[in-house]
Design a protein around this motif. Structure first.
Motif, PDB file in Angstrom:
ATOM      1  N   HIS A   7     -20.432 -34.797  13.818  1.00  0.00           N
ATOM      2  CA  HIS A   7     -19.768 -34.187  14.955  1.00  0.00           C
ATOM      3  C   HIS A   7     -20.532 -34.345  16.267  1.00  0.00           C
ATOM      4  N   HIS A   8     -21.610 -35.110  16.244  1.00  0.00           N
ATOM      5  CA  HIS A   8     -22.333 -35.371  17.494  1.00  0.00           C
ATOM      6  C   HIS A   8     -21.870 -36.702  18.074  1.00  0.00           C
ATOM      7  N   LYS A   9     -21.524 -36.695  19.362  1.00  0.00           N
ATOM      8  CA  LYS A   9     -20.930 -37.886  19.973  1.00  0.00           C
ATOM      9  C   LYS A   9     -21.850 -39.102  19.943  1.00  0.00           C
ATOM     10  N   LEU A  10     -23.145 -38.875  19.830  1.00  0.00           N
ATOM     11  CA  LEU A  10     -24.067 -40.003  19.780  1.00  0.00           C
ATOM     12  C   LEU A  10     -23.815 -40.881  18.552  1.00  0.00           C
ATOM     13  N   PHE A  11     -23.344 -40.270  17.461  1.00  0.00           N
ATOM     14  CA  PHE A  11     -23.203 -40.992  16.194  1.00  0.00           C
ATOM     15  C   PHE A  11     -21.751 -41.326  15.833  1.00  0.00           C
ATOM     16  N   TRP A  12     -20.852 -41.171  16.786  1.00  0.00           N
ATOM     17  CA  TRP A  12     -19.443 -41.428  16.498  1.00  0.00           C
ATOM     18  C   TRP A  12     -19.169 -42.879  16.102  1.00  0.00           C
ATOM     19  N   THR A  13     -20.002 -43.799  16.552  1.00  0.00           N
ATOM     20  CA  THR A  13     -19.754 -45.216  16.257  1.00  0.00           C
ATOM     21  C   THR A  13     -20.163 -45.595  14.833  1.00  0.00           C
ATOM     22  N   LEU A  14     -20.856 -44.704  14.133  1.00  0.00           N
ATOM     23  CA  LEU A  14     -21.337 -45.013  12.783  1.00  0.00           C
ATOM     24  C   LEU A  14     -20.278 -44.680  11.737  1.00  0.00           C
ATOM     25  N   SER A  15     -20.243 -45.483  10.686  1.00  0.00           N
ATOM     26  CA  SER A  15     -19.302 -45.249   9.590  1.00  0.00           C
ATOM     27  C   SER A  15     -19.824 -44.138   8.685  1.00  0.00           C
ATOM     28  N   MET A  16     -19.002 -43.710   7.732  1.00  0.00           N
ATOM     29  CA  MET A  16     -19.394 -42.669   6.794  1.00  0.00           C
ATOM     30  C   MET A  16     -20.615 -43.098   5.976  1.00  0.00           C
ATOM     31  N   SER A  17     -20.607 -44.335   5.502  1.00  0.00           N
ATOM     32  CA  SER A  17     -21.735 -44.809   4.695  1.00  0.00           C
ATOM     33  C   SER A  17     -23.006 -44.912   5.531  1.00  0.00           C
ATOM     34  N   GLN A  18     -22.872 -45.327   6.790  1.00  0.00           N
ATOM     35  CA  GLN A  18     -24.031 -45.416   7.681  1.00  0.00           C
ATOM     36  C   GLN A  18     -24.598 -44.032   7.969  1.00  0.00           C
ATOM     37  N   LEU A  19     -23.715 -43.058   8.148  1.00  0.00           N
ATOM     38  CA  LEU A  19     -24.173 -41.693   8.384  1.00  0.00           C
ATOM     39  C   LEU A  19     -24.897 -41.129   7.168  1.00  0.00           C
ATOM     40  N   LYS A  20     -24.422 -41.450   5.991  1.00  0.00           N
ATOM     41  CA  LYS A  20     -25.081 -40.965   4.774  1.00  0.00           C
ATOM     42  C   LYS A  20     -26.474 -41.579   4.631  1.00  0.00           C
ATOM     43  N   GLN A  21     -26.613 -42.849   5.048  1.00  0.00           N
ATOM     44  CA  GLN A  21     -27.935 -43.479   5.058  1.00  0.00           C
ATOM     45  C   GLN A  21     -28.831 -42.802   6.095  1.00  0.00           C
ATOM     46  N   LEU A  22     -28.234 -42.452   7.231  1.00  0.00           N
ATOM     47  CA  LEU A  22     -28.981 -41.791   8.294  1.00  0.00           C
ATOM     48  C   LEU A  22     -29.514 -40.437   7.826  1.00  0.00           C
ATOM     49  N   CYS A  23     -28.729 -39.738   7.025  1.00  0.00           N
ATOM     50  CA  CYS A  23     -29.150 -38.426   6.521  1.00  0.00           C
ATOM     51  C   CYS A  23     -30.451 -38.506   5.710  1.00  0.00           C
ATOM     52  N   MET A  24     -30.684 -39.661   5.108  1.00  0.00           N
ATOM     53  CA  MET A  24     -31.867 -39.831   4.263  1.00  0.00           C
ATOM     54  C   MET A  24     -33.160 -39.818   5.074  1.00  0.00           C
ATOM     55  N   ILE A  25     -33.081 -40.153   6.367  1.00  0.00           N
ATOM     56  CA  ILE A  25     -34.290 -40.157   7.195  1.00  0.00           C
ATOM     57  C   ILE A  25     -34.278 -39.007   8.211  1.00  0.00           C
ATOM     58  N   THR A  26     -33.326 -38.098   8.064  1.00  0.00           N
ATOM     59  CA  THR A  26     -33.178 -36.988   9.008  1.00  0.00           C
ATOM     60  C   THR A  26     -33.868 -35.737   8.490  1.00  0.00           C
ATOM     61  N   GLY A  27     -34.737 -35.174   9.311  1.00  0.00           N
ATOM     62  CA  GLY A  27     -35.347 -33.897   8.968  1.00  0.00           C
ATOM     63  C   GLY A  27     -34.411 -32.758   9.352  1.00  0.00           C
ATOM     64  N   PHE A  28     -34.575 -31.610   8.719  1.00  0.00           N
ATOM     65  CA  PHE A  28     -33.725 -30.456   8.968  1.00  0.00           C
ATOM     66  C   PHE A  28     -34.615 -29.222   9.068  1.00  0.00           C
ATOM     67  N   LYS A  29     -34.411 -28.439  10.128  1.00  0.00           N
ATOM     68  CA  LYS A  29     -35.298 -27.297  10.328  1.00  0.00           C
ATOM     69  C   LYS A  29     -34.546 -26.138  10.963  1.00  0.00           C
ATOM     70  N   LYS A  30     -34.912 -24.926  10.542  1.00  0.00           N
ATOM     71  CA  LYS A  30     -34.421 -23.718  11.192  1.00  0.00           C
ATOM     72  C   LYS A  30     -35.606 -23.000  11.837  1.00  0.00           C
ATOM     73  N   ALA A  31     -35.334 -22.324  12.931  1.00  0.00           N
ATOM     74  CA  ALA A  31     -36.399 -21.602  13.625  1.00  0.00           C
ATOM     75  C   ALA A  31     -35.811 -20.335  14.231  1.00  0.00           C
ATOM     76  N   LYS A  32     -36.689 -19.457  14.696  1.00  0.00           N
ATOM     77  CA  LYS A  32     -36.241 -18.219  15.323  1.00  0.00           C
ATOM     78  C   LYS A  32     -36.918 -18.063  16.680  1.00  0.00           C
ATOM     79  N   LYS A  33     -36.433 -17.115  17.456  1.00  0.00           N
ATOM     80  CA  LYS A  33     -36.908 -16.903  18.815  1.00  0.00           C
ATOM     81  C   LYS A  33     -38.432 -16.788  18.867  1.00  0.00           C
ATOM     82  N   GLY A  34     -39.023 -17.553  19.784  1.00  0.00           N
ATOM     83  CA  GLY A  34     -40.472 -17.514  19.961  1.00  0.00           C
ATOM     84  C   GLY A  34     -41.216 -18.601  19.207  1.00  0.00           C
ATOM     85  N   ASP A  35     -40.557 -19.253  18.253  1.00  0.00           N
ATOM     86  CA  ASP A  35     -41.216 -20.315  17.482  1.00  0.00           C
ATOM     87  C   ASP A  35     -41.464 -21.546  18.361  1.00  0.00           C
ATOM     88  N   ILE A  36     -42.613 -22.191  18.156  1.00  0.00           N
ATOM     89  CA  ILE A  36     -42.903 -23.463  18.808  1.00  0.00           C
ATOM     90  C   ILE A  36     -42.303 -24.577  17.959  1.00  0.00           C
TER      91      ILE A  36
END
Length: 225
Positions: free
Chosen positions: A12-41
């Motif tokens: 849903h990010h416009k930067l990646f709209w040109t990528l296919s479903m399979s390309q996005l799934k490959q991209l997920c493999m190198i994507t980090g995921f993080k949650k943070a809260k107020k005040g975190d660096i």
């Protein structure tokens, strides 16, 4: 679960709209995921492992620190923004950090080396990225131009108008902004002292231009700013 979340965040990010479903799934493999809260660096520019970040939820401030230790807010990162080593040149002389302004921050990130390889592999993505970063740098440049050419009062008015346009809830000319910035944050953004920022906000409130508290800012008529 995280892979599924990452996929939909990227899909849903416009930067990646040109990528296919399979390309996005490959991209997920190198994507980090993080949650943070107020005040975190979130990151320091001096990190030995430079990254490019994508903010999915929340708000973050980018703070620049000079040689004397003085801090200035360089940018406010909002949902959908990229931040980190955007120019892909890893300037080791820069000294800045990113700090969470709101609760429930959600971030995707890429190692800069992986992201560079990604841009080489997908030319359409590289073009989208160039346009995305170009617009961001233009906005930052315009902000600096305003700091040089306008007085503190005009800078504050312009900042509030821009903030209202991006995140305010508007009914006719009345706008309500969820306030996640302190008066000191606003002072740093418009490059003035906290005392001056407080004085200007008090003057605006006394003149009926806005109602200010720690949770929200209400502008009764945005056309009067």
């Amino acid at each position: 679960m995280y892979d599924e979340l990452k996929y939909w965040y990227l899909r849903h990010h416009k930067l990646f709209w040109t990528l296919s479903m399979s390309q996005l799934k490959q991209l997920c493999m190198i994507t980090g995921f993080k949650k943070a809260k107020k005040g975190d660096i979130i990151y320091f520019s001096s990190s030995d492992v430079p990254r490019v970040f994508l903010l999915k939820k929340g708000n973050i401030k980018i703070v620049s620190v000079d040689e004397d230790g003085n801090e200035t807010i360089k940018d406010i990162i909002q949902k959908g923004d990229l931040f980190g080593e955007l120019e892909l040149d890893n300037d080791r002389n820069s000294n800045e950090y990113a700090k969470a302004l709101t609760d429930e921050i959600i971030i995707c990130s890429f190692l800069m080396s992986d992201f560079e390889n990604l841009l080489l592999k997908y030319p359409s993505l590289a073009l989208s990225y160039t346009k995305f970063v170009g617009l961001k740098m233009k906005r930052i440049k315009n902000n600096y131009a305003n700091l040089i050419s306008k007085d503190a009062k005009t800078r504050l008015y312009q900042f509030l108008k821009d903030w209202a346009e991006k995140e305010g809830k508007r009914i006719d000319n009345r706008v309500v902004i969820e306030n996640y910035l302190t008066q000191n944050d606003m002072a740093q953004i418009i490059c003035t002292s906290r005392q001056t920022a407080t004085q200007l906000l008090n003057e605006m409130e006394a003149n009926g231009l806005l109602h200010y508290n720690r949770k929200e800012i209400i502008i009764d008529d945005i056309t009067k700013l």
